[in-house]
Enzyme design. Structure first.
Site, short mmCIF file in Angstrom:
data_model
loop_
_atom_site.label_atom_id
_atom_site.label_comp_id
_atom_site.label_asym_id
_atom_site.label_seq_id
_atom_site.Cartn_x
_atom_site.Cartn_y
_atom_site.Cartn_z
N LYS A 9 -77.21 -6.05 44.66
CA LYS A 9 -77.89 -7.45 44.89
C LYS A 9 -77.57 -8.21 45.99
O LYS A 9 -76.34 -7.85 46.79
CB LYS A 9 -78.14 -7.89 43.60
CG LYS A 9 -78.77 -7.15 42.46
CD LYS A 9 -78.80 -8.22 41.22
CE LYS A 9 -79.33 -7.49 40.10
NZ LYS A 9 -79.38 -8.53 38.94
N TYR A 49 -89.70 -6.09 39.59
CA TYR A 49 -89.39 -6.66 38.47
C TYR A 49 -91.06 -7.18 37.57
O TYR A 49 -90.69 -8.20 36.79
CB TYR A 49 -88.80 -7.95 38.69
CG TYR A 49 -87.25 -7.94 39.11
CD1 TYR A 49 -86.34 -7.34 38.00
CD2 TYR A 49 -86.60 -7.94 40.54
CE1 TYR A 49 -84.97 -7.20 38.65
CE2 TYR A 49 -85.28 -7.74 40.61
CZ TYR A 49 -84.59 -7.44 39.79
OH TYR A 49 -83.35 -7.22 40.10
N PHE A 57 -87.36 -17.31 33.90
CA PHE A 57 -86.55 -16.99 35.29
C PHE A 57 -87.00 -16.42 36.41
O PHE A 57 -86.52 -16.01 37.45
CB PHE A 57 -85.09 -16.75 34.74
CG PHE A 57 -85.28 -15.26 34.13
CD1 PHE A 57 -85.44 -14.05 34.94
CD2 PHE A 57 -85.18 -15.29 32.84
CE1 PHE A 57 -85.34 -12.88 34.11
CE2 PHE A 57 -85.20 -13.97 32.06
CZ PHE A 57 -85.34 -12.80 32.83
N ARG A 85 -74.93 2.23 33.31
CA ARG A 85 -75.05 0.94 32.63
C ARG A 85 -73.48 0.36 32.03
O ARG A 85 -73.29 -0.85 32.03
CB ARG A 85 -76.18 0.98 31.69
CG ARG A 85 -77.39 1.20 32.01
CD ARG A 85 -78.19 -0.14 32.66
NE ARG A 85 -78.29 -0.79 31.60
CZ ARG A 85 -78.88 -2.09 31.82
NH1 ARG A 85 -79.34 -2.32 32.96
NH2 ARG A 85 -79.13 -2.91 30.89
N THR A 91 -75.22 -7.73 31.32
CA THR A 91 -76.11 -8.51 32.04
C THR A 91 -75.45 -9.62 32.37
O THR A 91 -75.07 -10.25 33.41
CB THR A 91 -77.33 -8.81 31.62
OG1 THR A 91 -78.09 -7.55 31.53
CG2 THR A 91 -78.07 -9.55 32.37
N ARG A 102 -69.39 -5.96 36.40
CA ARG A 102 -69.67 -7.48 36.38
C ARG A 102 -68.74 -8.18 35.56
O ARG A 102 -68.23 -9.36 35.67
CB ARG A 102 -70.91 -7.49 35.32
CG ARG A 102 -72.26 -7.10 36.34
CD ARG A 102 -73.41 -7.17 35.47
NE ARG A 102 -74.64 -7.05 35.95
CZ ARG A 102 -75.74 -6.42 35.71
NH1 ARG A 102 -75.74 -6.43 34.29
NH2 ARG A 102 -76.72 -6.21 36.33
N ASN A 112 -75.07 -11.49 39.35
CA ASN A 112 -74.34 -10.64 38.72
C ASN A 112 -74.35 -9.27 39.26
O ASN A 112 -74.09 -8.29 38.88
CB ASN A 112 -74.78 -10.37 37.37
CG ASN A 112 -76.25 -9.60 37.28
OD1 ASN A 112 -77.02 -9.56 38.06
ND2 ASN A 112 -76.90 -9.77 36.01
N HIS A 115 -77.83 -4.23 39.87
CA HIS A 115 -78.90 -3.74 39.02
C HIS A 115 -78.83 -2.35 38.79
O HIS A 115 -78.62 -1.57 39.49
CB HIS A 115 -80.41 -3.90 39.40
CG HIS A 115 -81.44 -3.27 39.01
ND1 HIS A 115 -82.03 -3.83 37.69
CD2 HIS A 115 -82.17 -2.06 39.19
CE1 HIS A 115 -82.87 -2.90 37.36
NE2 HIS A 115 -83.17 -1.96 37.90
N GLU A 126 -88.44 3.44 39.15
CA GLU A 126 -87.76 2.80 40.17
C GLU A 126 -87.27 3.46 41.47
O GLU A 126 -87.46 3.16 42.59
CB GLU A 126 -86.36 1.77 39.56
CG GLU A 126 -86.73 0.95 38.58
CD GLU A 126 -85.46 0.43 37.97
OE1 GLU A 126 -85.67 -0.80 37.51
OE2 GLU A 126 -84.33 0.97 37.75
#
Length: 148
Positions: A9, A49, A57, A85, A91, A102, A112, A115, A126
């Site tokens: 990100k 998203y 949010f 993951r 998250t 993270r 964070n 993704h 995706e």
């Protein structure tokens, strides 16, 4: 072989963490099958998203993801979605284990860093969105040293 979509990100790019993140996936033994640095416009971000569009949010998430360049990647390997993951962490960085991306590099959920697809189905969707031409077809010479 299973594939997953990983995106660094804007905060991860701005903080210079691209190499740190790539090396964690490479050291694990996964193969990079697609990579691009890009800026994301609002319609594209909203499509990515769309499953979160009803969340309170959503607006701030779209602002955040369009605030600077991102690095989009396809990674391949056995169990790459689940293991990816795990490498990323929870998250909420405060709930992420030390040793995860993270857990080591982020403090708050809203920044964070990364993704990762949460299922094989999400990964396929995706990857198709971010890499319409598909992954690069190649195999590392290390493959037989990683897989039986």
């Amino acid at each position: 072989m299973e594939q997953t979509f990983i995106m660094i990100k804007p905060d991860g790019v701005q903080r210079g963490l691209v190499g740190e993140i790539i090396i964690r996936f490479e050291k694990k033994g996964f193969s990079l099958k697609g990579l691009k640095l890009m800026t994301v416009d609002r319609p594209f971000a909203e499509k990515h998203y769309e499953d979160l569009s009803s969340k309170p949010f959503f607006g701030s998430l779209i602002e955040y993801i369009t605030s600077g360049p991102v690095v989009a990647m396809i990674w391949e390997g056995e169990g790459v979605v689940k293991t990816g993951r795990t490498i990323i962490g929870a998250t909420n960085p405060a709930q992420s284990a030390p040793g995860t991306i993270r857990g080591d590099l982020a403090i708050v959920t809203g920044r964070n860093i990364i993704h990762g697809s949460d299922s094989v189905e999400s990964a396929q969707k995706e990857i198709a969105l971010w890499f319409p031409d598909g992954p690069i077809n190649w195999q590392s010479s290390l493959h037989p040293w990683i897989y039986e």
